[in-house]
Design an enzyme around this catalytic site. Structure first.
Site, PDB file in Angstrom:
ATOM      1  N   THR A 367     112.413  -3.728  91.929  1.00 42.03           N
ATOM      2  CA  THR A 367     111.281  -4.324  92.805  1.00 42.03           C
ATOM      3  C   THR A 367     111.883  -5.699  92.341  1.00 42.03           C
ATOM      4  O   THR A 367     112.947  -6.072  91.492  1.00 42.03           O
ATOM      5  CB  THR A 367     110.189  -4.105  91.214  1.00 42.03           C
ATOM      6  OG1 THR A 367     109.350  -3.281  91.984  1.00 42.03           O
ATOM      7  CG2 THR A 367     108.692  -5.203  91.419  1.00 42.03           C
ATOM      8  N   ASP A 409     102.984   4.962  94.889  1.00 41.33           N
ATOM      9  CA  ASP A 409     102.040   4.557  94.029  1.00 41.33           C
ATOM     10  C   ASP A 409     100.679   4.267  93.814  1.00 41.33           C
ATOM     11  O   ASP A 409      99.368   4.343  93.335  1.00 41.33           O
ATOM     12  CB  ASP A 409     102.292   2.959  94.244  1.00 41.33           C
ATOM     13  CG  ASP A 409     103.737   2.681  93.225  1.00 41.33           C
ATOM     14  OD1 ASP A 409     104.070   3.389  92.399  1.00 41.33           O
ATOM     15  OD2 ASP A 409     103.754   0.930  93.109  1.00 41.33           O
ATOM     16  N   SER A 438      98.629  -1.505  91.078  1.00 42.63           N
ATOM     17  CA  SER A 438     100.360  -1.386  90.654  1.00 42.63           C
ATOM     18  C   SER A 438     100.203  -2.198  89.121  1.00 42.63           C
ATOM     19  O   SER A 438      99.505  -1.723  88.093  1.00 42.63           O
ATOM     20  CB  SER A 438     101.219  -3.135  91.648  1.00 42.63           C
ATOM     21  OG  SER A 438     101.531  -3.232  91.516  1.00 42.63           O
TER      22      SER A 438
HETATM   23  N1  GLY Z   1     105.947  -0.451  92.999  1.00 42.86           N
HETATM   24  C1  GLY Z   1     105.686  -0.528  91.904  1.00 42.86           C
HETATM   25  C2  GLY Z   1     104.415  -1.631  91.266  1.00 42.86           C
HETATM   26  O1  GLY Z   1     103.673  -1.951  92.298  1.00 42.86           O
HETATM   27  O2  GLY Z   1     103.659  -1.756  90.213  1.00 42.86           O
END
Ligand code: GLY
Length: 557
Positions: A367, A409, A438
């Site tokens: 990310t 997720d 998330s």
């Molecule tokens: N894909 C990482 C998050 O959204 O926590």
């Protein structure tokens, strides 16, 4: 009103206006994961843009130079603070499940999760949100059109960028997946393998996609030739996206989670992020303790016990607010925190299995995060993602972009850990058009004396990294210190403290183990934190980029 009184009122008003006019940082600070992105943000500020326009420039350049971490095939959250009236909002551009998605879509005939379908290739992708988020920000908060703010990204996609060590390391983890998809392999690999350091990658197809967006806004992505290529590519390779899914995607404004901690207001990410709720819960639990003054072993123990409880609640209660009812008032209340605090013993670890509700659990990590403050004091905290490095690894032919694997997720099966070891239950099960839970936690820290922006990538560990950064800010330290701190983490399950190599001395580990904690020291560091701060008392503006990766850059000017 007498003349004298009128004169006095007028003089006071003028004095206030002058004060307000002076009450600005006067300099802009941008910290991001890539020097080209940080420089692009300053370029757009120099063209008359504000922090929100700069956020589009930084984010779009990251989408080009860091397909490792974010991109137009992904989504994310932008926290915005408007200086003129203090208005704050989170723009939620999180991916959504396709319309044909269903709860058991990743289970095989034996009821086991098919991890390959959930993580690799077009089956793993949610409907992307990043472009809708940028359009929303430009339209409602920016000063410049997208066509201007996207120019640096278009230029870099056409002219190319040299790859760095981080790119190569992360590609090492995903190269086998990238090789499976011809368009991705052709665009990103050299002779079918990881390119050498400094190799220049050009992405003409992505430049074309960017030009479509520059010309027609989000329409240029969610309808017309780009949308057709995306859907055709995904479906030919076995995915389930439709043109309707893309046409119906919208970014949503969400009210941030706000909590007070030691005189500072923290403004942070609400669901579908779990970050703000978990941070508020942890800070409420530890509030009465002088956490930055106690012995390091006790400090770690108390923080870990608070983390354990907050991650338990994350797993049980949190999901997409458009689909699930969540007891947010309770989870973020001081009364609730007092009960949790009372369950913490000062000398002994609580096994996670002893906490009530050890049933309903879940989460996600490569990310990107960037922090921006402009000279007027507008602030942006943006955490954007394609989930794991290079997302799903799948590139729809002709688009130059990688599809995310954010569907992982969701909780593919009750209590079954996802890629990041997080578990989840009903609140985060798959439903059509739902947003997966998330951990991304873009956050503002706002006090009379100091204002700051903080955030990081790192999947499930984002929340605890931001927590440690917040505590370092509270201790009076600068962004350069927050971003470099050694990290430790506990996420309820697995029941262990994960630590970076330099987080604890051997004696500290021994003392924690004597209290009943399991400590696992990782060779590999994690996170990539970027922060900026304005000290209103000294007038100083400072910024810091995580030293763990050389490609990050913090620039104040
Ligand atoms: N894909 C990482 C998050 O959204 O926590």
């Amino acid at each position: 009103m007498s003349r004298l009184l009128r004169t006095i009122v007028l003089a006071l008003l003028l004095a206030c206006t002058a004060l307000a006019a002076d009450d600005r940082p006067g300099k802009a600070a941008i910290a991001s994961q890539h020097y080209l992105a940080t420089e692009a943000g300053h370029e757009i500020l120099a063209q008359g843009g504000n922090a929100f326009d700069a956020a589009i420039a930084v984010g779009s350049v990251l989408a080009v130079v860091e397909p490792t971490s974010s991109g137009f095939g992904g989504g994310g959250f932008w926290m915005l603070h408007r200086a003129q009236d203090g208005f704050e909002v989170m723009v939620d551009a999180r991916e959504t499940a396709p319309g044909a998605a269903h709860r058991d879509m990743y289970l095989d005939e034996n009821g086991e999760v098919n991890r390959d379908l959930a993580v690799n290739g077009p089956t793993a992708g949610g409907i992307p949100g990043e472009v809708a988020g940028m359009q929303h920000i430009a339209e409602h908060y920016g000063k410049l059109p997208l066509a201007v703010s996207l120019q640096p990204a278009i230029r870099i996609a056409r002219e190319g960028f040299p790859i760095d060590e981080k790119f190569r390391v992360l590609m090492g983890w995903r190269v086998e997946t990238l090789k499976r998809w011809p368009a991705a392999a052709e665009a990103l690999l050299v002779d079918g393998d990881i390119p050498p350091l400094g190799h220049v990658i050009r992405l003409p197809d992505l430049a074309w996609v960017l030009e479509q967006i520059a010309e027609r806004g989000a329409e240029g992505f969610y309808a017309g030739p780009v949308a057709e290529k995306l859907v055709a590519g995904v479906r030919e390779a076995g995915g389930i996206w439709t043109l309707e899914d893309l046409a119906n995607y919208t970014a949503v404004e969400r009210e941030p989670i706000r909590t007070m901690y030691r005189g500072y207001q923290l403004v942070t990410a609400p669901p579908p992020s779990s970050g703000g709720v978990a941070l508020a819960e942890i800070l409420n639990i530890i509030e009465p303790w002088p956490i930055n003054e106690v012995d390091p072993v006790l400090r770690t123990h108390l923080l870990v016990e608070a983390m354990r409880r907050a991650y338990r609640d994350r797993a049980i209660y949190l999901g997409d607010p458009d689909f699930v009812d969540m007891p947010l008032d309770r989870l973020t209340s001081r009364h609730y925190a007092a009960g949790l605090r009372a369950s913490i013993r000062p000398d002994v670890a609580t096994p996670s299995s002893m906490l009530a509700g050890n049933r309903e659990l879940r989460e996600g990590a490569d990310t990107t995060h960037y922090s921006i403050m402009d000279a007027d004091g507008n602030m942006v905290a943006a955490t954007i993602t394609v989930n794991t490095p290079f997302g799903s690894g799948f590139m729809p032919p002709g688009t130059g972009l990688l599809v995310n694997n954010e569907m992982d997720d969701f909780s593919a099966k009750e209590g079954e850990p996802n890629e990041w070891g997080l578990i989840g239950f009903v609140a985060n099960e798959i439903q059509p058009h739902k947003r997966p839970l998330s951990s991304m936690s873009p956050t503002f820290m706002i006090g009379e004396d100091r204002r700051a922006v903080i955030g990081t990538p790192g999947g499930s560990r984002i929340i605890t990294m931001v927590l440690l950064g917040i505590l370092d800010f509270m201790a009076g330290n600068e962004p350069e210190s927050w971003v470099a701190l050694p990290r430790f983490h506990h996420q309820y399950t697995p029941d262990q403290i994960l630590a970076e190599k330099d987080a604890f001395t051997p004696e500290q580990i021994e003392a924690l183990e004597a209290m009943g904690h399991k400590v696992t020291v990782r060779d590999r560091s994690w996170g990539n934190m970027h922060g900026v701060m304005w000290n209103r008392e000294t007038g100083e503006v400072t910024a810091g980029s995580d030293p763990r990766w050389a490609s990050g850059r913090a620039i104040v000017k």
